[in-house]
Motif scaffolding. Structure first.
Motif, PDB file in Angstrom:
ATOM      1  N   UNK A  66       0.821  -1.205   0.000  1.00 13.46           N
ATOM      2  CA  UNK A  66       0.000   0.000   0.000  1.00 13.46           C
ATOM      3  C   UNK A  66       0.857   1.259   0.000  1.00 13.46           C
ATOM      4  N   UNK A  67       1.922   1.265   0.810  1.00 18.25           N
ATOM      5  CA  UNK A  67       2.783   2.441   0.879  1.00 18.25           C
ATOM      6  C   UNK A  67       3.703   2.545  -0.329  1.00 18.25           C
ATOM      7  N   UNK A  68       3.999   1.411  -0.978  1.00 20.57           N
ATOM      8  CA  UNK A  68       4.752   1.467  -2.240  1.00 20.57           C
ATOM      9  C   UNK A  68       3.900   2.152  -3.304  1.00 20.57           C
ATOM     10  N   UNK A  69       2.630   1.792  -3.353  1.00 22.22           N
ATOM     11  CA  UNK A  69       1.705   2.393  -4.319  1.00 22.22           C
ATOM     12  C   UNK A  69       1.533   3.880  -4.061  1.00 22.22           C
ATOM     13  N   UNK A  70       1.541   4.276  -2.797  1.00 22.68           N
ATOM     14  CA  UNK A  70       1.376   5.689  -2.436  1.00 22.68           C
ATOM     15  C   UNK A  70       2.681   6.475  -2.513  1.00 22.68           C
ATOM     16  N   UNK A  71       3.803   5.796  -2.775  1.00 21.07           N
ATOM     17  CA  UNK A  71       5.089   6.486  -2.881  1.00 21.07           C
ATOM     18  C   UNK A  71       5.724   6.846  -1.551  1.00 21.07           C
ATOM     19  N   UNK A  72       5.246   6.234  -0.462  1.00 19.88           N
ATOM     20  CA  UNK A  72       5.751   6.577   0.868  1.00 19.88           C
ATOM     21  C   UNK A  72       7.214   6.194   1.030  1.00 19.88           C
ATOM     22  N   UNK A  73       7.576   4.976   0.605  1.00 19.33           N
ATOM     23  CA  UNK A  73       8.954   4.514   0.803  1.00 19.33           C
ATOM     24  C   UNK A  73       9.938   5.374   0.024  1.00 19.33           C
ATOM     25  N   UNK A  74       9.551   5.785  -1.173  1.00 20.32           N
ATOM     26  CA  UNK A  74      10.429   6.636  -1.979  1.00 20.32           C
ATOM     27  C   UNK A  74      10.588   8.006  -1.335  1.00 20.32           C
TER      28      UNK A  74
END
Length: 255
Positions: A66-74
């Motif tokens: 979910x956070x990969x899709x939202x760009x959180x990790x980047x």
């Protein structure tokens, strides 16, 4: 504390960068979930094999996805990389093999940055590191993609520096001109078959090993050394998270 878990200093550095918890919603313990994700990235284990101490594997996987899709990790990686002084930028790329689980799917579907090169089905990680060998920009492409084609995009938006270093694979006049227009000097050797050879400072060029050492550290994370994820965004998220861990460990060693 388990081997790959965040230390107290590491957690103190990364916790403020996590998204704020929405009101009225009790989110599963962030530190335990992050430790679970780092365990998977470091060991390369399937999500279903996550040790029980980290809780249900579905919780960790769903948060990661979910956070990969939202760009959180980047964004977490970019927040840490923003502190780099960047007096030097070193560019390179590294191939990773795609596992059969990552390479499945119908032909003609979305581009997931998997291609066919000499090593079979592969992806290529592109990176810019600074004078300390710490990453400041990341990208992902299919394995057969040209290194130099990704370089302008990697440099776009980064601060102007006096020195940009890359190997012969980046010998491209457009890139040389781009670096010059930005007020820098490109230390990129010419291809050996060119009639006119461009000289580079040997002492500066030798520092290119910094970006090679970064890729060596990155591939200690076995889920990056071999690509298991089908979605390109999840692979780039893994690279960003591993790069963020390299950053916070650098902070930890200086505190």
């Amino acid at each position: 504390m388990a081997r790959f878990d965040l230390s107290e200093v590491e957690w103190a550095l990364i916790a403020p960068l996590l998204p704020n918890k929405p009101r009225g919603v009790a989110r599963t313990d962030d530190r335990r979930v992050l430790n679970a994700i780092f365990y998977i990235l470091r060991t390369g284990s399937p999500w279903r094999d996550l040790p029980e101490r980290y809780g249900p594997y579905t919780t960790a996987y769903n948060r990661y996805n979910r956070w990969a899709k939202a760009g959180v990790w980047l964004r977490i990686f970019e927040a840490l990389a923003a502190s780099s002084p960047q007096s030097m930028q070193l560019i390179d790329a590294s191939i990773v093999r795609a596992h059969q689980h990552a390479a499945g799917g119908k032909k003609g579907g979305p581009d997931h940055a998997i291609g066919r090169s000499r090593g079979g089905l592969t992806s290529k990680i592109h990176a810019v590191v600074d004078e300390r060998g710490l990453p400041v920009r990341l990208a992902l492409s299919a394995g057969q993609a040209s290194d130099k084609a990704s370089a302008p995009m990697l440099l776009a938006g980064l601060p102007t520096v006096s020195v940009v270093v890359a190997d012969r694979g980046y010998d491209w006049q457009h890139l040389i001109d781009l670096v010059t227009e930005r007020g820098g000097q490109a230390h990129i050797p010419t291809q050996r078959d060119r009639k006119v050879q461009r000289s580079v400072d040997r002492a500066i060029y030798r520092q290119r090993n910094l970006v090679e050492r970064f890729f060596c550290k990155l591939k200690h994370f076995r889920r990056i050394a071999t690509r298991y994820d089908k979605l390109a965004r999840n692979v780039l998220a893994a690279v960003a998270l591993a790069s963020a861990r390299i950053w916070i460990r650098t902070y930890e060693s200086t505190t």
